[in-house]
Every structure is written in structure tokens, then in C-alpha cells.
Motif scaffolding. Structure first.
Motif, PDB file in Angstrom:
ATOM      1  N   ASN A  30       0.876  -1.174   0.000  1.00  0.00           N
ATOM      2  CA  ASN A  30       0.000   0.000   0.000  1.00  0.00           C
ATOM      3  C   ASN A  30       0.914   1.226   0.000  1.00  0.00           C
ATOM      4  O   ASN A  30       1.571   1.499   1.001  1.00  0.00           O
ATOM      5  CB  ASN A  30      -0.875  -0.036   1.261  1.00  0.00           C
TER       6      ASN A  30
ATOM      7  N   GLY B 171       0.500   4.169   0.369  1.00  0.00           N
ATOM      8  CA  GLY B 171       0.144   5.181   1.371  1.00  0.00           C
ATOM      9  C   GLY B 171       0.602   4.815   2.773  1.00  0.00           C
ATOM     10  O   GLY B 171       0.301   5.524   3.735  1.00  0.00           O
ATOM     11  N   VAL B 172       1.320   3.706   2.879  1.00  0.00           N
ATOM     12  CA  VAL B 172       1.761   3.231   4.200  1.00  0.00           C
ATOM     13  C   VAL B 172       3.226   2.803   4.118  1.00  0.00           C
ATOM     14  O   VAL B 172       3.652   2.235   3.113  1.00  0.00           O
ATOM     15  CB  VAL B 172       0.908   2.015   4.660  1.00  0.00           C
TER      16      VAL B 172
ATOM     17  N   SER C 296       6.706  -0.009   1.132  1.00  0.00           N
ATOM     18  CA  SER C 296       5.473  -0.768   0.921  1.00  0.00           C
ATOM     19  C   SER C 296       5.669  -1.947  -0.028  1.00  0.00           C
ATOM     20  O   SER C 296       4.967  -2.953   0.055  1.00  0.00           O
ATOM     21  CB  SER C 296       4.415   0.185   0.368  1.00  0.00           C
TER      22      SER C 296
ATOM     23  N   PRO D 183       1.538   6.659   7.915  1.00  0.00           N
ATOM     24  CA  PRO D 183       1.019   7.080   6.608  1.00  0.00           C
ATOM     25  C   PRO D 183       2.106   7.770   5.797  1.00  0.00           C
ATOM     26  O   PRO D 183       3.014   8.381   6.363  1.00  0.00           O
ATOM     27  CB  PRO D 183      -0.096   8.076   6.968  1.00  0.00           C
TER      28      PRO D 183
ATOM     29  N   LEU E 225       2.963  10.273   2.319  1.00  0.00           N
ATOM     30  CA  LEU E 225       2.535  11.126   1.208  1.00  0.00           C
ATOM     31  C   LEU E 225       3.606  11.045   0.129  1.00  0.00           C
ATOM     32  O   LEU E 225       4.792  11.065   0.437  1.00  0.00           O
ATOM     33  CB  LEU E 225       2.389  12.570   1.685  1.00  0.00           C
ATOM     34  N   ARG E 226       3.207  10.916  -1.115  1.00  0.00           N
ATOM     35  CA  ARG E 226       4.188  10.806  -2.198  1.00  0.00           C
ATOM     36  C   ARG E 226       3.882  11.848  -3.276  1.00  0.00           C
ATOM     37  O   ARG E 226       3.479  11.509  -4.385  1.00  0.00           O
ATOM     38  CB  ARG E 226       4.170   9.393  -2.798  1.00  0.00           C
TER      39      ARG E 226
END
Ligand code: DUT
Ligand code: MG
Length: 151
Positions: A60, A62-63, A90, A123, A125-126
Motif C-alpha cells: 500500500n 500510502g503506508v 510498501s 502514513p 505522502l508521495r
């Protein structure tokens, strides 16, 4: 969040020792065990890669997960991480490894199965990066590295 897939690489995990788990109802981190074949004496200044006995695929973007020192061991004995903090991507599917570093002045004795670090999911952010010629004005501007003083 959804459960994260893990693969057990050391059969002592989940049998002789519990699987990584939250120690209390609201613990942020899961303790990680040193899946060593034999006890290890970590000399002052020495760093060794120690297997956690499992692989993990977060899958994921986002993780991410971070491997952090345990406060008691880090503060009292100087058992911290050779990379200061381990970042687990991830898409990583390999064995989860701990870089155990003795930053102290005494030998640190680690037994197989000892809980020596902890795993925290965070969490991520990319954002894409956008090239600009100038930034809009900000309160700080280019001041940094102590520019606001001490008091
Ligand atoms: O303490 C750690 C740090 C990293 N890893 C694994 C998971 C991570 O996804 C991968 C790569 O880590 P990182 O990107 O920090 O290392 P690198 O030196 O940049 O290696 P690479 O070129 O493989 O990205 O190694 C661990 O098992 N333990
Ligand atoms: Mg990398």
C-alpha cells in the motif's frame, strides 16, 4: 487499516515466541524479536544485522513502516539502530532486518527471542515535485539552523 501480509521465516516465531503484536491496547509499535541462532554479545561500537524472522509486504503506497529503538534499551544500555531508523517500503518483500548497534561503552548481551526494537506503521505522502523559479513569500524565508534563537 487492512491487515498486512507476513511470511514466517523462522519457525520459532509463533511457536516458541509470540508473533509480533501490540503489547498494550493502545501501543503504537509492535516489538520485534532477535531471531538469532545463538546469544550475541554486541561489543561497544559494533553493529550487526539481525533477522526478525519474518518478511512483510505492506502493499500500500500510502503506508510505510519504521523500525525504531526500544526506549529502555536505547537509553539505558545504548542498544539503538545502526541506521538510526529503519524505513520499510510498501513494496519490500524481503526479510525484515534490524541493524542492532551498540552505541554505548559496555557489551550488550542479546538472547535469541529478545525484543530488541519496535515496528511502527505510518502514513506516507508521495507528492510529485514541481520546479519553479521563485517561491511565494513565507514567514521564515531562508532562515534555518538556529535562526530563531534559543529562547
Ligand atoms: O532497518 C531496515 C531498513 C530497511 N530494511 C529493508 C526494507 C526496505 O524497504 C529496504 C530498503 O531500505 P532503504 O531504502 O532504507 O535502504 P537502501 O540502502 O536505500 O537500499 P535499496 O537500494 O534497496 O533501497 O530494506 C530492513 O529490513 N530493515
Ligand atoms: Mg532505498
Amino acid at each position: 487499516m487492512q491487515a498486512v501480509d507476513i511470511k514466517i521465516l523462522d519457525s520459532r516465531l509463533g511457536t516458541l515466541w509470540p508473533l509480533p503484536a501490540y503489547a498494550t491496547e493502545e501501543a503504537a509499535g509492535m516489538d520485534l524479536r532477535a531471531c538469532l541462532e545463538a546469544p550475541l554479545d554486541l561489543a561497544p561500537g559494533q553493529a550487526e544485522l539481525i533477522s526478525t524472522g519474518f518478511a512483510m509486504h505492506i502493499d500500500n503506497p500510502g503506508v510505510a513502516a519504521m523500525i525504531l529503538p526500544r526506549s529502555g534499551l536505547g537509553h539505558k544500555q545504548g542498544l539503538v539502530l545502526g541506521n538510526l531508523l529503519g524505513l520499510i517500503d510498501s513494496d519490500y518483500q524481503g526479510p525484515l532486518m534490524i541493524s542492532a548497534w551498540n552505541r554505548g561503552s559496555q557489551v550488550i548481551h542479546i538472547e535469541p527471542g529478545d525484543r530488541i526494537a519496535q515496528l511502527l506503521f505510518v502514513p506516507v505522502l508521495r507528492p510529485a515535485l514541481q520546479v519553479v523559479a521563485d517561491f511565494g513569500e513565507s514567514g521564515r524565508g531562508i532562515g534555518g539552523f538556529g535562526s530563531t534563537g534559543h529562547q
